[in-house]
Design an enzyme around this catalytic site. Structure first.
Site, PDB file in Angstrom:
ATOM      1  CE  LYS A 109      -4.216   0.446   2.486  1.00 27.66           C
ATOM      2  NZ  LYS A 109      -4.820   0.561   3.954  1.00 27.66           N
TER       3      LYS A 109
HETATM    4  C1  E4P Z   1      -8.400   1.219   4.088  1.00 27.41           C
HETATM    5  O1  E4P Z   1      -7.523   0.564   3.720  1.00 27.41           O
HETATM    6  C2  E4P Z   1      -7.804   2.137   5.590  1.00 27.41           C
HETATM    7  O2  E4P Z   1      -7.134   1.264   6.420  1.00 27.41           O
HETATM    8  C3  E4P Z   1      -9.208   2.356   6.213  1.00 27.41           C
HETATM    9  O3  E4P Z   1     -10.328   1.946   5.567  1.00 27.41           O
HETATM   10  C4  E4P Z   1      -9.170   3.597   7.020  1.00 27.41           C
HETATM   11  O4  E4P Z   1     -10.416   3.737   7.869  1.00 27.41           O
HETATM   12  P1  E4P Z   1     -10.635   4.919   8.513  1.00 27.41           P
HETATM   13  O5  E4P Z   1     -10.975   6.291   7.903  1.00 27.41           O
HETATM   14  O6  E4P Z   1     -11.750   4.440   9.388  1.00 27.41           O
HETATM   15  O7  E4P Z   1      -9.372   5.179   9.504  1.00 27.41           O
END
Ligand code: E4P
Length: 218
Positions: free
Chosen positions: A83
């Site tokens: 990522k």
């Molecule tokens: C996605 O890959 C992220 O880890 C995640 O969905 C972020 O979510 P949040 O806005 O609840 O932290």
């Protein structure tokens, strides 16, 4: 639509994977920081448990550092997807990692143009953050709709991974729009199971059955 769990918690993963509805996992530095285990060892365990794509995020902010970290993460297990955040360096690193045969999830996507550029550099996934947009009074699902439209127009193979999901309605909306994947906190997936009419209906079926069995005995 594929369903991923957005977590670094092995217990949550072990409780949901046996149900057969989970296709992969997304993690991020905040989620992994909540766990006491060594992050690389934990990611390996997650890959072994889920046997599907597991996103693991770099923390470097320069392209060289992202590529270096991305290769290390990809070396943990073939199921790892690296990522990278959507920045100029993230885009550059994405192209380089893709050229090395490493799958990339471009994260922190908040506009259709960001998604378009991520697709152009060969990202396997883009992650629009719907909840964080909703939080600032901007319709997160409009972003998902626009990204799907653009990817369909040009037949980009990049998958739309709806992220920052806050509740089951987000999952329904993502599925109705035709998103490829929705990644959800475990609590959202648990909530998707619940319907009071299912509970009431089952209770009545079992009561009626028991009543008939008792009547048959006399
Ligand atoms: C996605 O890959 C992220 O880890 C995640 O969905 C972020 O979510 P949040 O806005 O609840 O932290």
């Amino acid at each position: 639509m594929k369903l991923f769990i957005d977590t670094g918690n092995l217990r949550e993963i072990e409780s949901l994977v046996p149900l057969g509805i989970i296709d992969g996992i997304t993690t991020n530095p905040s989620l992994l920081a909540k766990e006491s285990a060594d992050p690389h060892a934990l990611l390996k365990q997650i890959c072994t448990t889920v046997r599907g794509p597991v996103s693991a995020e770099v923390v470097a902010t320069d392209a060289d550092g992202m590529v270096r970290e991305g290769k290390e993460l990809a070396g943990i297990d073939p199921y790892i997807v690296v990522k990278v955040p959507f920045t100029r360096d993230g885009v550059k690193a994405c192209r380089r990692l893709v050229d090395e045969g490493i799958r990339v999830n471009v994260t922190l996507v908040f506009s259709p143009n960001q998604a378009l550029m991520a697709a152009k550099v060969g990202a396997s996934y883009v992650s629009p953050f719907v909840g964080r947009l909703d939080d600032i009074s901007t319709a997160g699902m409009d972003l998902v709709k626009h990204i799907i439209e653009i990817f369909d127009n040009y037949e980009f193979p990049t998958e739309v991974l709806v992220a920052s999901v806050r509740h089951p309605i987000h999952v329904v909306e993502a599925a109705r729009l035709g998103a490829d994947i929705c990644t959800c906190p475990a609590a959202v997936i648990e909530a998707m199971f619940k319907h009071p009419l299912t509970d009431i209906g089952l209770e009545k079926f079992l009561k009626d059955w028991e009543k008939a069995r008792q009547a048959a005995k006399v």
